[in-house]
Scaffold this active site. Structure first.
Site, PDB file in Angstrom:
ATOM      1  CG  LEU A  62      46.913  38.973  29.092  1.00  0.00           C
ATOM      2  CD1 LEU A  62      47.901  40.055  29.506  1.00  0.00           C
ATOM      3  CD2 LEU A  62      47.652  37.688  28.749  1.00  0.00           C
ATOM      4  CE1 TYR A 119      41.166  41.136  36.998  1.00  0.00           C
ATOM      5  CE2 TYR A 119      42.299  41.132  39.115  1.00  0.00           C
ATOM      6  CZ  TYR A 119      41.129  41.123  38.387  1.00  0.00           C
ATOM      7  OH  TYR A 119      39.916  41.110  39.032  1.00  0.00           O
ATOM      8  CB  CYS A 120      42.929  41.518  31.869  1.00  0.00           C
ATOM      9  SG  CYS A 120      42.321  41.313  30.171  1.00  0.00           S
ATOM     10  N   PRO A 121      45.358  44.376  31.606  1.00  0.00           N
ATOM     11  CG  PRO A 121      47.590  45.051  31.379  1.00  0.00           C
ATOM     12  CD  PRO A 121      46.734  43.876  31.772  1.00  0.00           C
ATOM     13  CE  LYS A 152      41.113  46.410  34.611  1.00  0.00           C
ATOM     14  NZ  LYS A 152      42.075  45.789  33.701  1.00  0.00           N
TER      15      LYS A 152
END
Length: 276
Positions: free
Chosen positions: A93, A148-150, A161
Site C-alpha cells: 500500500l 502505513y503499508c503494514p 516503525k
C-alpha cells in the site's frame, strides 16, 4: 548462521548508487531499474546487485490503493501538498518517499533451490541489524498496527516503525526492497498518508482493507537513535556491510543489454500509470 546472513554473503556485490538527491530522478525509473536488474541477475548477466536510491517528494501507491472509492480526491490532496504520486508494479500500500528516505534493493539470483520468501525478507532484516549494530537497540521485524503499508516485516525500535520491506520476483531474479526513514519526522509522513486515506475512502465501504494510520507509531531512525543521521552516513554503513560480506564490492551502472531491458520495463511502468 541464519539463512538471511548466508544470502548476504556473495563472492561479488555490484553496487548501483543513486542515493544523491536528484530532483529529476523519477520513481517510475526506479521500479523499472529494479525489474531490469532482476532480469539481468536472474539470467547470470550480472552478479548479485545492491542498489540505493532517493527520490523527491513522491507517494508510491500499491495497486490496491487505486481501488479507493474517492481516489481522485486523495490524489488532489497529495498534489496540494506538493507530492508527486505513482503506482508501483508490486503489492503493498501507499508509502512516502522524500529526500530523507533511503531505499535499498538487494537483487539476487534464484538458484535451483530458490529463495524462500521469508529468507529474502530475513536477508534485509539482517543487513539493517548489521548496519546499526553499534547502537544499543533491538531492531524488531513484526507488523506495527497503525503504520502505513503494514506487514509482518515492518522494522521497528521500541514499537515505532522506521522501515518496510517488500519483494519482487522476475525471470529467476529476486529484488528485496526496503525504504528507510532516515531523517525528518515519521509522524508527519504518517499524517500525510492518514489524510490521503481519509479523503480517498470518504467513509465509504471498500473491497480491500486499508490501514487506520496512527502517526504516533512511526518515526525516523534519527528520531529513534537520538543521532542526526544523514543519507550519506547510512550509505557508508550499507557499503561497509556489503564489503565485509564479499570479496569484491564494485560500483557500476546499467550497461549493455540492460539499457534495452530498462527501456521496455520503463515504458511498461509509464503505460500502467497512464491507465490508472
Amino acid at each position: 548462521m541464519s539463512e538471511g546472513i548466508l544470502l548476504l554473503q556473495q563472492e561479488k556485490w555490484r553496487l548501483i548508487d543513486q542515493s544523491s538527491f536528484n530532483p529529476h530522478f523519477h520513481a517510475l525509473q526506479s521500479f523499472a531499474i529494479d525489474d531490469t536488474l532482476c532480469m539481468s541477475v536472474g539470467r547470470g548477466y550480472s552478479p548479485p546487485t545492491a542498489r540505493a536510491w532517493v527520490h523527491p517528494r513522491t507517494i508510491v501507491l500499491g495497486i490496491q490503493d487505486t481501488k479507493l472509492p474517492e481516489l481522485q480526491a486523495g490524489l488532489a490532496f497529495l498534489a496540494e501538498e506538493n507530492y508527486d504520486y505513482i503506482v508501483r508494479n508490486s503489492g503493498g500500500l501507499a508509502v512516502v518517499l522524500d529526500d530523507g528516505v533511503l531505499n535499498l534493493s538487494l537483487i539476487l539470483p534464484e538458484k535451483e533451490k530458490g529463495i524462500d520468501i521469508n529468507r529474502g525478507y530475513d536477508s534485509m532484516w539482517e543487513l539493517i541489524r548489521f548496519m546499526f549494530q553499534d547502537f544499543p537497540v533491538e531492531i524488531e521485524a513484526r507488523e506495527i498496527v497503525g503504520s502505513y503499508c503494514p506487514g509482518s516485516y515492518d522494522l521497528s525500535i521500541g514499537g515505532k516503525k522506521f522501515a518496510g520491506i517488500s519483494q519482487r520476483r522476475i525471470r529467476k531474479g529476486v529484488a528485496v526492497q526496503i525504504y528507510l526513514c532516515v531523517t525528518g519526522s515519521g509522524r508527519q509522513r504518517a499524517e500525510l498518508i492518514r489524510q490521503f486515506y481519509k479523503r480517498a475512502k470518504n467513509d465509504q465501504p471498500t473491497k480491500f482493507i486499508f490501514p487506520e494510520v496512527r502517526p504516533e507509531v512511526m518515526a525516523s531512525l534519527s528520531e529513534l537513535l537520538g543521532v542526526q543521521l544523514t543519507i550519506q552516513d547510512v550509505m557508508l554503513r550499507f557499503m561497509n556491510v556489503l564489503q565485509k560480506m564479499s570479496t569484491e564490492l564494485f560500483a557500476d551502472q546499467l550497461q549493455g543489454d540492460e539499457l534495452e531491458w530498462f527501456q521496455a520495463y520503463y515504458e511498461r511502468m509509464v503505460e500502467r500509470n497512464r491507465k490508472i
